[in-house]
Write a protein that holds these residues in place. Structure first.
Motif, PDB file in Angstrom:
ATOM      1  N   LYS A  23      16.561   8.028   1.327  1.00  0.00           N
ATOM      2  CA  LYS A  23      16.090   6.828   2.024  1.00  0.00           C
ATOM      3  C   LYS A  23      14.718   7.059   2.657  1.00  0.00           C
ATOM      4  O   LYS A  23      13.886   6.150   2.704  1.00  0.00           O
ATOM      5  N   GLN A  24      14.475   8.264   3.146  1.00  0.00           N
ATOM      6  CA  GLN A  24      13.157   8.587   3.687  1.00  0.00           C
ATOM      7  C   GLN A  24      12.099   8.510   2.585  1.00  0.00           C
ATOM      8  O   GLN A  24      11.015   7.958   2.794  1.00  0.00           O
ATOM      9  N   GLN A  25      12.415   9.044   1.423  1.00  0.00           N
ATOM     10  CA  GLN A  25      11.472   8.989   0.304  1.00  0.00           C
ATOM     11  C   GLN A  25      11.262   7.552  -0.160  1.00  0.00           C
ATOM     12  O   GLN A  25      10.144   7.149  -0.468  1.00  0.00           O
ATOM     13  N   GLU A  26      12.331   6.787  -0.180  1.00  0.00           N
ATOM     14  CA  GLU A  26      12.231   5.378  -0.565  1.00  0.00           C
ATOM     15  C   GLU A  26      11.294   4.629   0.383  1.00  0.00           C
ATOM     16  O   GLU A  26      10.472   3.816  -0.046  1.00  0.00           O
ATOM     17  N   PHE A  27      11.391   4.915   1.676  1.00  0.00           N
ATOM     18  CA  PHE A  27      10.520   4.272   2.654  1.00  0.00           C
ATOM     19  C   PHE A  27       9.069   4.708   2.455  1.00  0.00           C
ATOM     20  O   PHE A  27       8.150   3.883   2.525  1.00  0.00           O
ATOM     21  N   GLN A  28       8.851   5.983   2.180  1.00  0.00           N
ATOM     22  CA  GLN A  28       7.487   6.459   1.923  1.00  0.00           C
ATOM     23  C   GLN A  28       6.903   5.777   0.683  1.00  0.00           C
ATOM     24  O   GLN A  28       5.730   5.401   0.671  1.00  0.00           O
ATOM     25  N   ASP A  29       7.709   5.620  -0.339  1.00  0.00           N
ATOM     26  CA  ASP A  29       7.263   4.919  -1.546  1.00  0.00           C
ATOM     27  C   ASP A  29       6.902   3.468  -1.226  1.00  0.00           C
ATOM     28  O   ASP A  29       5.916   2.930  -1.735  1.00  0.00           O
ATOM     29  N   TYR A  30       7.699   2.841  -0.380  1.00  0.00           N
ATOM     30  CA  TYR A  30       7.443   1.463   0.031  1.00  0.00           C
ATOM     31  C   TYR A  30       6.098   1.347   0.758  1.00  0.00           C
ATOM     32  O   TYR A  30       5.341   0.401   0.544  1.00  0.00           O
ATOM     33  N   LEU A  31       5.805   2.321   1.608  1.00  0.00           N
ATOM     34  CA  LEU A  31       4.573   2.272   2.399  1.00  0.00           C
ATOM     35  C   LEU A  31       3.313   2.310   1.538  1.00  0.00           C
ATOM     36  O   LEU A  31       2.289   1.744   1.918  1.00  0.00           O
ATOM     37  N   VAL A  32       3.370   2.973   0.412  1.00  0.00           N
ATOM     38  CA  VAL A  32       2.169   3.105  -0.421  1.00  0.00           C
ATOM     39  C   VAL A  32       2.128   2.099  -1.569  1.00  0.00           C
ATOM     40  O   VAL A  32       1.147   2.051  -2.301  1.00  0.00           O
ATOM     41  N   ASP A  33       3.159   1.298  -1.709  1.00  0.00           N
ATOM     42  CA  ASP A  33       3.197   0.307  -2.774  1.00  0.00           C
ATOM     43  C   ASP A  33       2.339  -0.901  -2.406  1.00  0.00           C
ATOM     44  O   ASP A  33       2.357  -1.361  -1.269  1.00  0.00           O
ATOM     45  N   VAL A  34       1.581  -1.381  -3.352  1.00  0.00           N
ATOM     46  CA  VAL A  34       0.789  -2.594  -3.165  1.00  0.00           C
ATOM     47  C   VAL A  34       1.458  -3.690  -3.979  1.00  0.00           C
ATOM     48  O   VAL A  34       1.589  -3.580  -5.196  1.00  0.00           O
ATOM     49  N   SER A  35       1.887  -4.730  -3.290  1.00  0.00           N
ATOM     50  CA  SER A  35       2.604  -5.803  -3.975  1.00  0.00           C
ATOM     51  C   SER A  35       1.634  -6.723  -4.717  1.00  0.00           C
ATOM     52  O   SER A  35       0.431  -6.755  -4.436  1.00  0.00           O
ATOM     53  N   GLN A  36       2.178  -7.482  -5.630  1.00  0.00           N
ATOM     54  CA  GLN A  36       1.361  -8.450  -6.359  1.00  0.00           C
ATOM     55  C   GLN A  36       0.782  -9.484  -5.404  1.00  0.00           C
ATOM     56  O   GLN A  36      -0.356  -9.917  -5.552  1.00  0.00           O
ATOM     57  N   TRP A  37       1.557  -9.870  -4.402  1.00  0.00           N
ATOM     58  CA  TRP A  37       1.069 -10.827  -3.403  1.00  0.00           C
ATOM     59  C   TRP A  37      -0.167 -10.276  -2.692  1.00  0.00           C
ATOM     60  O   TRP A  37      -1.148 -10.994  -2.494  1.00  0.00           O
ATOM     61  N   GLU A  38      -0.126  -9.006  -2.291  1.00  0.00           N
ATOM     62  CA  GLU A  38      -1.278  -8.399  -1.626  1.00  0.00           C
ATOM     63  C   GLU A  38      -2.492  -8.369  -2.546  1.00  0.00           C
ATOM     64  O   GLU A  38      -3.612  -8.656  -2.109  1.00  0.00           O
ATOM     65  N   LEU A  39      -2.278  -8.016  -3.795  1.00  0.00           N
ATOM     66  CA  LEU A  39      -3.382  -8.002  -4.748  1.00  0.00           C
ATOM     67  C   LEU A  39      -3.985  -9.393  -4.902  1.00  0.00           C
ATOM     68  O   LEU A  39      -5.212  -9.561  -4.838  1.00  0.00           O
ATOM     69  N   ASP A  40      -3.132 -10.385  -5.098  1.00  0.00           N
ATOM     70  CA  ASP A  40      -3.612 -11.757  -5.276  1.00  0.00           C
ATOM     71  C   ASP A  40      -4.360 -12.254  -4.042  1.00  0.00           C
ATOM     72  O   ASP A  40      -5.416 -12.862  -4.143  1.00  0.00           O
ATOM     73  N   ARG A  41      -3.819 -11.991  -2.897  1.00  0.00           N
ATOM     74  CA  ARG A  41      -4.402 -12.509  -1.657  1.00  0.00           C
ATOM     75  C   ARG A  41      -5.695 -11.800  -1.282  1.00  0.00           C
ATOM     76  O   ARG A  41      -6.683 -12.441  -0.951  1.00  0.00           O
ATOM     77  N   TYR A  42      -5.691 -10.486  -1.299  1.00  0.00           N
ATOM     78  CA  TYR A  42      -6.816  -9.754  -0.734  1.00  0.00           C
ATOM     79  C   TYR A  42      -7.920  -9.435  -1.730  1.00  0.00           C
ATOM     80  O   TYR A  42      -9.078  -9.307  -1.335  1.00  0.00           O
ATOM     81  N   LEU A  43      -7.614  -9.311  -2.990  1.00  0.00           N
ATOM     82  CA  LEU A  43      -8.680  -9.051  -3.955  1.00  0.00           C
ATOM     83  C   LEU A  43      -9.600 -10.262  -4.091  1.00  0.00           C
ATOM     84  O   LEU A  43     -10.804 -10.114  -4.286  1.00  0.00           O
TER      85      LEU A  43
END
Length: 53
Positions: free
Chosen positions: A30-50
């Motif tokens: 679960k700790q690793q899963e959370f770390q993976d979540y922290l570095v993931d960039v969602s499609q929404w973030e890409l669409d909004r901020y790019l």
């Protein structure tokens, strides 16, 4: 979410349910899963901020 993952380490219910041999591995996963979540960039973030920047 990070606080919830941290709380797993001292959760007696988790350790009672999974046992001392499985619970630490579950917490580690679960700790690793959370770390993976922290570095993931969602499609929404890409669409909004790019487009914005």
């Amino acid at each position: 979410l990070g606080e919830a993952v941290a709380a797993l380490e001292s959760d007696e219910v988790i350790y009672d349910a999974l046992g001392d041999h499985v619970a630490p591995k579950f917490v580690e996963a679960k700790q690793q899963e959370f770390q993976d979540y922290l570095v993931d960039v969602s499609q929404w973030e890409l669409d909004r901020y790019l487009e914005t920047f």
